[in-house]
Design a protein around this motif. Structure first.
Motif, PDB file in Angstrom:
ATOM      1  N   LYS A   1       1.442  -0.230  -5.923  1.00 32.07           N
ATOM      2  CA  LYS A   1       0.951  -1.608  -5.783  1.00 32.07           C
ATOM      3  C   LYS A   1       0.957  -2.209  -7.185  1.00 32.07           C
ATOM      4  O   LYS A   1       0.916  -1.454  -8.168  1.00 32.07           O
ATOM      5  CB  LYS A   1      -0.464  -1.624  -5.194  1.00 32.07           C
TER       6      LYS A   1
ATOM      7  N   LYS B   1     -18.603   2.375  -2.250  1.00 30.54           N
ATOM      8  CA  LYS B   1     -17.268   2.194  -1.657  1.00 30.54           C
ATOM      9  C   LYS B   1     -16.369   3.421  -1.832  1.00 30.54           C
ATOM     10  O   LYS B   1     -15.405   3.569  -1.091  1.00 30.54           O
ATOM     11  CB  LYS B   1     -16.593   0.912  -2.145  1.00 30.54           C
TER      12      LYS B   1
ATOM     13  N   ARG C   1       0.879  -1.178   0.000  1.00 27.85           N
ATOM     14  CA  ARG C   1       0.000   0.000   0.000  1.00 27.85           C
ATOM     15  C   ARG C   1       0.906   1.213   0.000  1.00 27.85           C
ATOM     16  O   ARG C   1       1.842   1.293   0.789  1.00 27.85           O
ATOM     17  CB  ARG C   1      -0.913  -0.058   1.225  1.00 27.85           C
TER      18      ARG C   1
HETATM   19  C1  FPP Z   1     -10.278   0.350  -1.533  1.00 25.11           C
HETATM   20  O1  FPP Z   1     -10.747  -0.076  -2.770  1.00 25.11           O
HETATM   21  C2  FPP Z   1     -11.332   0.130  -0.487  1.00 25.11           C
HETATM   22  C3  FPP Z   1     -12.387   0.919  -0.239  1.00 25.11           C
HETATM   23  C4  FPP Z   1     -12.551   2.183  -1.000  1.00 25.11           C
HETATM   24  C5  FPP Z   1     -13.434   0.619   0.774  1.00 25.11           C
HETATM   25  C6  FPP Z   1     -13.249  -0.650   1.580  1.00 25.11           C
HETATM   26  C7  FPP Z   1     -14.331  -0.867   2.576  1.00 25.11           C
HETATM   27  C8  FPP Z   1     -14.365  -1.885   3.464  1.00 25.11           C
HETATM   28  C9  FPP Z   1     -13.299  -2.908   3.542  1.00 25.11           C
HETATM   29  C10 FPP Z   1     -15.514  -1.987   4.430  1.00 25.11           C
HETATM   30  C11 FPP Z   1     -15.096  -1.720   5.855  1.00 25.11           C
HETATM   31  C12 FPP Z   1     -15.143  -0.261   6.123  1.00 25.11           C
HETATM   32  C13 FPP Z   1     -14.779   0.351   7.277  1.00 25.11           C
HETATM   33  C14 FPP Z   1     -14.959   1.786   7.407  1.00 25.11           C
HETATM   34  C15 FPP Z   1     -14.208  -0.388   8.417  1.00 25.11           C
HETATM   35  P1  FPP Z   1      -9.848  -0.911  -3.789  1.00 25.11           P
HETATM   36  O2  FPP Z   1      -9.593  -2.263  -3.218  1.00 25.11           O
HETATM   37  O3  FPP Z   1     -10.548  -0.836  -5.090  1.00 25.11           O
HETATM   38  O4  FPP Z   1      -8.550  -0.024  -3.879  1.00 25.11           O
HETATM   39  P2  FPP Z   1      -7.053  -0.380  -3.540  1.00 25.11           P
HETATM   40  O5  FPP Z   1      -6.490  -0.917  -4.790  1.00 25.11           O
HETATM   41  O6  FPP Z   1      -6.449   0.918  -3.130  1.00 25.11           O
HETATM   42  O7  FPP Z   1      -7.054  -1.395  -2.436  1.00 25.11           O
END
Ligand code: FPP
Ligand code: MG
Length: 472
Positions: free
Chosen positions: A378, A321, A232
């Motif tokens: 990432k 989300k 990350r």
């Molecule tokens: C990143 O998306 C993730 C989010 C925008 C939301 C995730 C929400 C949860 C896990 C629910 C639990 C919430 C709370 C407040 C405890 P992505 O996977 O598309 O982006 P990335 O590549 O940056 O991981």
């Protein structure tokens, strides 16, 4: 391309000609202001909510530069909110704040605050509360420790004089003397409300900017467990560095701190808005899980063709989300600035944040196909590895039917991920996803025309362009 709804500003309650410009609670200043706006902004008429706008030659400051000192300060002071009695919990709760982030959500809160402060019917009260000792809006009040020693008696090594020891049983304490709130001014100053000059920020709005970032980071801590992300922001993810259990607990801890900070803002409408964002984040994640694990969960999965259903689910998930936090965070900022029920300013904030948020996530999804570790921090292609069909794959499915079976089996078989990437490359999926993002970003910019001109408004306009053109 399937049509999708782009959020429009909803009309406020109509103002009758007999009440326009007169002292009607919640309307007086907006109606007077709206009349002035009609002269200077032809778009600010009863038809302005859906009409396309001709962009005006405006100065558009760099959004990040405009509030750079505030962003820097809120990042530094945020860490003070995260102390706990367990040093290891403090360490992991702070972990994602130590790496540079886009700070997009706090940016939106700050810019919308600046672009609308002064316009709402309750601005004079909010400003007074921010300046008046003991009125609940002062930075000092907000900065008192989140765990009140006289009520919660938490054991906290950083507050040894105040927190109770657990060596003996707990004895009755005398209650605190009641707080005598000063009397607020009864009426707003006369005149047509204008954007505060120089651009103003209230301490409550700065704290809200921190709260939205904390919620975002809490969601990332959970997300990196669910997605099993190794990286990350170019460093080891929290689960990779501390393990899954601590990551989940640290996310929960952040939400606990957030809840206390939220209630300190003293605005139940804002508490409701932000609480609903947390629910939305979870709903969005569940929707995403359902699209991949429908069979295990015993529910209807993907529709057999790339139809409206699949697009609807994808865009709904995108709102929940990502865009919900931006939309409701911006709206909450405007509420904290004294926007009353029936005034248009909070609708503008919501419509802008919702459209910008969807544009942002669409670009995120296409970058997963275009960019790699060097720019994203990432590995690219993570969505396909997780079995997720995002915008580019759904568009590619329209052009290459052989994408359908790959999506349905979640790119599980050897070679599926490579084949899917190739089909996307041989389609216009990435470009069409960017076009869809641009349509949402354009709508976000369009709704801003309701606001009076200011540097903050110009920065919000510039942000719509930046979100679509970003490469990381
Ligand atoms: C990143 O998306 C993730 C989010 C925008 C939301 C995730 C929400 C949860 C896990 C629910 C639990 C919430 C709370 C407040 C405890 P992505 O996977 O598309 O982006 P990335 O590549 O940056 O991981
Ligand atoms: Mg993820």
């Amino acid at each position: 391309m399937r049509r999708c709804a782009v959020a429009r500003v909803r009309l406020p309650q109509p103002i009758s000609s007999s009440t326009a410009g007169t002292r009607v609670p919640g309307h007086r200043y907006y109606s007077a202001h709206a009349q002035q706006q009609k002269k200077t902004h032809p778009i600010a008429s009863d038809a302005y909510f859906s009409a396309p706008t001709t962009p005006k030659p405006l100065i558009r400051p760099d959004p990040y530069k405009l509030v750079a000192p505030e962003l820097q300060q809120l990042r530094e002071t945020l860490l003070d909110l995260l102390g706990s009695s367990h040093p290891s919990l403090t360490e992991i709760a702070k972990y994602y704040f130590l790496h540079p982030s886009k700070q997009l959500r706090p940016l939106l809160v700050l810019l919308f605050s600046q672009a609308t402060n002064g316009l709402g019917g309750g601005w004079h009260l909010k400003k007074w509360a921010a300046e008046c000792e003991g009125a609940g809006g002062r930075a000092e009040e907000l900065d008192r420790p989140l765990t009140r020693p006289d009520v919660l008696n938490d054991w906290n090594p950083s507050m040894p004089d105040h927190t109770a020891s657990f060596q003996s049983s707990f004895s009755l304490r005398p209650p605190r003397p009641p707080h005598q709130a000063p009397t607020p001014p009864p009426f707003p100053p006369p005149g047509i409300p204008t954007v505060a000059s120089p651009l103003a920020l209230l301490p409550t709005q700065v704290r809200l900017a921190q709260i939205v970032e904390m919620i975002h980071v809490a969601s990332l801590l959970h997300d990196d467990v669910i997605d099993r992300s190794p990286l990350r922001r170019g460093a080891a993810s929290a689960p990779a560095a501390f393990g899954n259990k601590l990551s989940v607990l640290a996310g929960d801890f952040l939400l606990g701190r957030t809840s206390a900070a939220l209630s300190r803002l003293g605005e139940s409408e804002v508490v409701e808005l932000i609480a609903s964002v947390i629910a939305n984040l979870v709903e969005g994640e569940i929707l995403q899980l359902k699209s991949v694990h429908a069979e295990e969960l015993g529910i209807a999965g993907l529709s057999p063709s790339v139809g409206q259903d699949n697009w609807n689910i994808y865009l709904q998930k995108t709102y929940l989300k990502t865009a919900s936090l931006m939309a409701k965070g911006a709206r909450a900022a405007v509420v904290l600035g004294g926007c009353k029920e029936g005034e248009v300013w909070k609708e503008v904030a919501y419509a802008y944040g919702r459209n910008l948020g969807i544009a942002f996530q669409l670009v995120d999804d296409l970058l997963d196909y275009e960019a790699g570790e060097a720019t994203l921090g990432k590995p690219g292609g993570a969505d396909l590895q997780l079995g997720l069909a995002t915008g580019p794959a759904l568009f590619a499915w329209e052009e290459h039917p052989e994408m359908g079976p790959l999506i349905k089996r979640k790119f599980e078989q050897p070679g599926d991920v490579e084949l899917a990437r190739d089909l996307v490359r041989r389609s216009s999926g990435v470009e069409r996803t960017r076009e869809l993002a641009r349509a949402h970003a354009d709508k976000a910019r369009e709704v801003l025309s309701v606001l009076p001109d200011s540097e903050a408004k110009g920065a919000l306009e510039a942000l719509t362009e930046r979100v679509v053109k970003r490469t990381s």
